[in-house]
Design an enzyme around this catalytic site. Structure first.
Site, PDB file in Angstrom:
ATOM      1  N   GLY A  20     -57.989  10.818  74.756  1.00 60.04           N
ATOM      2  CA  GLY A  20     -57.032  10.437  75.631  1.00 60.04           C
ATOM      3  C   GLY A  20     -56.679   8.990  75.911  1.00 60.04           C
ATOM      4  NE  ARG A  41     -68.849  14.956  80.016  1.00 62.32           N
ATOM      5  CZ  ARG A  41     -68.348  15.935  80.482  1.00 62.32           C
ATOM      6  NH1 ARG A  41     -68.965  16.730  81.258  1.00 62.32           N
ATOM      7  NH2 ARG A  41     -66.791  15.980  80.370  1.00 62.32           N
ATOM      8  CG  LEU A  67     -69.055   8.369  83.933  1.00 61.50           C
ATOM      9  CD1 LEU A  67     -67.370   8.272  83.768  1.00 61.50           C
ATOM     10  CD2 LEU A  67     -69.674   7.254  83.800  1.00 61.50           C
ATOM     11  CE1 TYR A 159     -56.843  14.559  88.296  1.00 61.06           C
ATOM     12  CE2 TYR A 159     -54.809  14.432  89.356  1.00 61.06           C
ATOM     13  CZ  TYR A 159     -55.640  13.991  88.328  1.00 61.06           C
ATOM     14  OH  TYR A 159     -55.444  12.910  87.546  1.00 61.06           O
ATOM     15  CE  LYS A 163     -57.338  10.556  88.847  1.00 58.93           C
ATOM     16  NZ  LYS A 163     -57.849   9.768  87.874  1.00 58.93           N
ATOM     17  CB  THR A 196     -54.618  13.376  77.223  1.00 57.79           C
ATOM     18  OG1 THR A 196     -54.392  14.010  78.476  1.00 57.79           O
ATOM     19  CG2 THR A 196     -53.917  11.927  77.417  1.00 57.79           C
TER      20      THR A 196
HETATM   21  N1  LIG Z   1     -53.284  13.412  81.129  1.00 57.91           N
HETATM   22  C1  LIG Z   1     -52.533  13.473  82.337  1.00 57.91           C
HETATM   23  O1  LIG Z   1     -51.489  14.072  82.555  1.00 57.91           O
HETATM   24  C2  LIG Z   1     -52.934  12.315  83.502  1.00 57.91           C
HETATM   25  C3  LIG Z   1     -52.036  12.117  84.358  1.00 57.91           C
HETATM   26  C4  LIG Z   1     -52.431  11.126  85.440  1.00 57.91           C
HETATM   27  C5  LIG Z   1     -53.723  10.626  85.323  1.00 57.91           C
HETATM   28  N2  LIG Z   1     -54.595  10.900  84.425  1.00 57.91           N
HETATM   29  C6  LIG Z   1     -55.870  10.335  84.546  1.00 57.91           C
HETATM   30  O2  LIG Z   1     -56.260   9.698  83.302  1.00 57.91           O
HETATM   31  C7  LIG Z   1     -57.748   9.521  83.213  1.00 57.91           C
HETATM   32  C8  LIG Z   1     -57.891   9.840  81.596  1.00 57.91           C
HETATM   33  O3  LIG Z   1     -57.542  11.382  81.379  1.00 57.91           O
HETATM   34  P1  LIG Z   1     -57.333  11.703  79.965  1.00 57.91           P
HETATM   35  O4  LIG Z   1     -55.660  12.300  80.402  1.00 57.91           O
HETATM   36  O5  LIG Z   1     -57.077  10.891  78.907  1.00 57.91           O
HETATM   37  O6  LIG Z   1     -57.734  13.021  79.798  1.00 57.91           O
HETATM   38  P2  LIG Z   1     -58.717  13.562  78.669  1.00 57.91           P
HETATM   39  O7  LIG Z   1     -58.146  13.203  77.193  1.00 57.91           O
HETATM   40  O8  LIG Z   1     -59.592  14.759  79.131  1.00 57.91           O
HETATM   41  O9  LIG Z   1     -59.915  12.446  78.906  1.00 57.91           O
HETATM   42  C9  LIG Z   1     -60.853  12.576  79.980  1.00 57.91           C
HETATM   43  C10 LIG Z   1     -62.170  11.703  79.570  1.00 57.91           C
HETATM   44  O10 LIG Z   1     -62.932  11.658  80.787  1.00 57.91           O
HETATM   45  C11 LIG Z   1     -64.328  11.654  80.556  1.00 57.91           C
HETATM   46  N3  LIG Z   1     -65.027  12.319  81.220  1.00 57.91           N
HETATM   47  C12 LIG Z   1     -64.856  13.512  82.076  1.00 57.91           C
HETATM   48  N4  LIG Z   1     -65.938  14.053  82.741  1.00 57.91           N
HETATM   49  C13 LIG Z   1     -66.972  12.984  82.455  1.00 57.91           C
HETATM   50  C14 LIG Z   1     -68.318  12.999  82.641  1.00 57.91           C
HETATM   51  N5  LIG Z   1     -68.931  13.819  83.684  1.00 57.91           N
HETATM   52  N6  LIG Z   1     -69.082  11.899  82.292  1.00 57.91           N
HETATM   53  C15 LIG Z   1     -68.328  10.992  81.452  1.00 57.91           C
HETATM   54  N7  LIG Z   1     -66.988  11.123  80.927  1.00 57.91           N
HETATM   55  C16 LIG Z   1     -66.410  12.262  81.416  1.00 57.91           C
HETATM   56  C17 LIG Z   1     -64.174  12.634  79.230  1.00 57.91           C
HETATM   57  O11 LIG Z   1     -65.151  12.274  78.161  1.00 57.91           O
HETATM   58  P3  LIG Z   1     -66.447  13.331  77.741  1.00 57.91           P
HETATM   59  O12 LIG Z   1     -65.602  14.601  78.011  1.00 57.91           O
HETATM   60  O13 LIG Z   1     -66.748  12.981  76.396  1.00 57.91           O
HETATM   61  O14 LIG Z   1     -67.460  13.160  78.632  1.00 57.91           O
HETATM   62  C18 LIG Z   1     -62.932  12.005  78.506  1.00 57.91           C
HETATM   63  O15 LIG Z   1     -63.134  10.692  77.943  1.00 57.91           O
HETATM   64  C19 LIG Z   1     -58.226  10.613  84.200  1.00 57.91           C
HETATM   65  O16 LIG Z   1     -58.722   9.743  85.251  1.00 57.91           O
HETATM   66  C20 LIG Z   1     -57.031  11.481  84.612  1.00 57.91           C
HETATM   67  O17 LIG Z   1     -57.065  11.796  85.902  1.00 57.91           O
HETATM   68  C21 LIG Z   1     -54.176  11.720  83.427  1.00 57.91           C
END
Ligand SMILES: NC(=O)c1ccc[n+]([C@@H]2O[C@H](COP(=O)([O-])OP(=O)(O)OC[C@H]3O[C@@H](n4cnc5c(N)ncnc54)[C@H](OP(=O)(O)O)[C@@H]3O)[C@@H](O)[C@H]2O)c1
Length: 251
Positions: A20, A41, A67, A159, A163, A196
């Protein structure tokens, strides 16, 4: 000083690098010549990302870390110090949502969101600041927060709470750094719906597909562009947050 020059050879540690937004940030930074410590991870995803970064002529150091384990975080920073001296830039992108209403959600889901989105972000940030201060580096920290730092949608209150905590920590750290006369800058980016794995992991693939919005979502690269912009501002400019939505997202 050009943007290219400022990021070239700087060491950036990015959490959430395995998919993502974090992955897109790594690629954007690698194209600008930064050296990437990539944290997540899933070692297979990190290894694949390292290969892609190397194809672009960049350098990447994969670090498989959960983490939720503070000793794993500290070992990762030690490993980066041994390899590249320390961290100049930190992008905190790791995070997750769980379907866990406040009135009926599971303890474990509450705990995981709080531990990854808020507690780990605080610990990783403290370790990065320690690394920057030890080497007198005018570093930059970027939190990938969310529009959920500003509003609560339906039953995603926990959630949103995590944030809102990120938003409070951004401002709290800003005040601490200014009081200390530090050149380190703190920024965040607060996106809304981004295409993502986030929703797949929160709801399961089938339900996520059913709930997929009709409007075009942000791409991870759109958020990465914002991160790159934050990092390329001159040293007297500190942008504390960028709020961004898909143009047609109503909420
Ligand atoms: N997508 C949306 O609509 C959206 C909107 C607003 C904000 N965000 C924020 O954007 C950020 C990135 O999310 P994304 O949308 O890119 O989602 P994503 O593709 O699901 O990526 C999430 C990432 O967090 C890592 N992660 C989760 N739990 C973890 C743990 N215990 N230890 C280490 N790494 C961990 C995952 O890696 P592993 O699984 O390999 O550990 C993955 O790389 C997040 O903070 C999310 O809250 C997303």
């Amino acid at each position: 000083m050009s943007e290219q020059h400022e990021l070239k050879n700087r060491v950036a540690l990015v959490t959430g690098a395995s998919s993502g937004i974090g992955r897109a940030v790594c690629l954007a930074l690698a194209k600008k010549g930064a050296r990437l410590a990539i944290v997540g991870r899933r070692l297979d995803s990190l290894t694949a990302l390292k290969a892609t970064i190397e194809e672009l002529g960049g350098e990447a150091f994969p670090l498989a870390v959960d983490l939720r384990d503070e000793s794993g975080i500290k070992s990762a920073f030690d490993a980066v110090s041994r390899k590249w001296n320390g961290v100049d830039i930190l992008v905190n992108s790791a995070g997750l949502g769980r379907a866990a209403p406040l009135s009926s959600g599971k303890d474990e889901d509450f705990r995981e969101m709080l531990e990854v989105n808020a507690l780990a972000l605080a610990i990783v940030t403290r370790e990065a600041i320690t690394s920057m201060q030890r080497r007198n580096v005018a570093g930059h920290i970027v939190h990938v927060s969310s529009m959920s730092a500003y509003r609560v949608q339906g039953d995603t209150g926990m959630y949103a709470a995590t944030k809102h905590a990120v938003r409070a920590m951004t401002e709290g750290l800003r005040q601490e750094l200014r009081q200390a006369g530090s050149p380190i800058r703190i920024s965040s980016v607060s996106p809304a719906n981004t295409d993502t794995e986030f929703m797949d992991r929160m709801l399961g693939k089938a339900k996520a597909k059913e709930n997929r919005p009709e409007y075009r979502q942000l791409e991870p690269e759109d958020v990465a562009d914002a991160v790159l912009y934050l990092l390329s501002t001159p040293s007297h400019v500190e942008i504390n947050d960028i709020l961004m939505r898909p143009t047609n997202q109503p909420d």
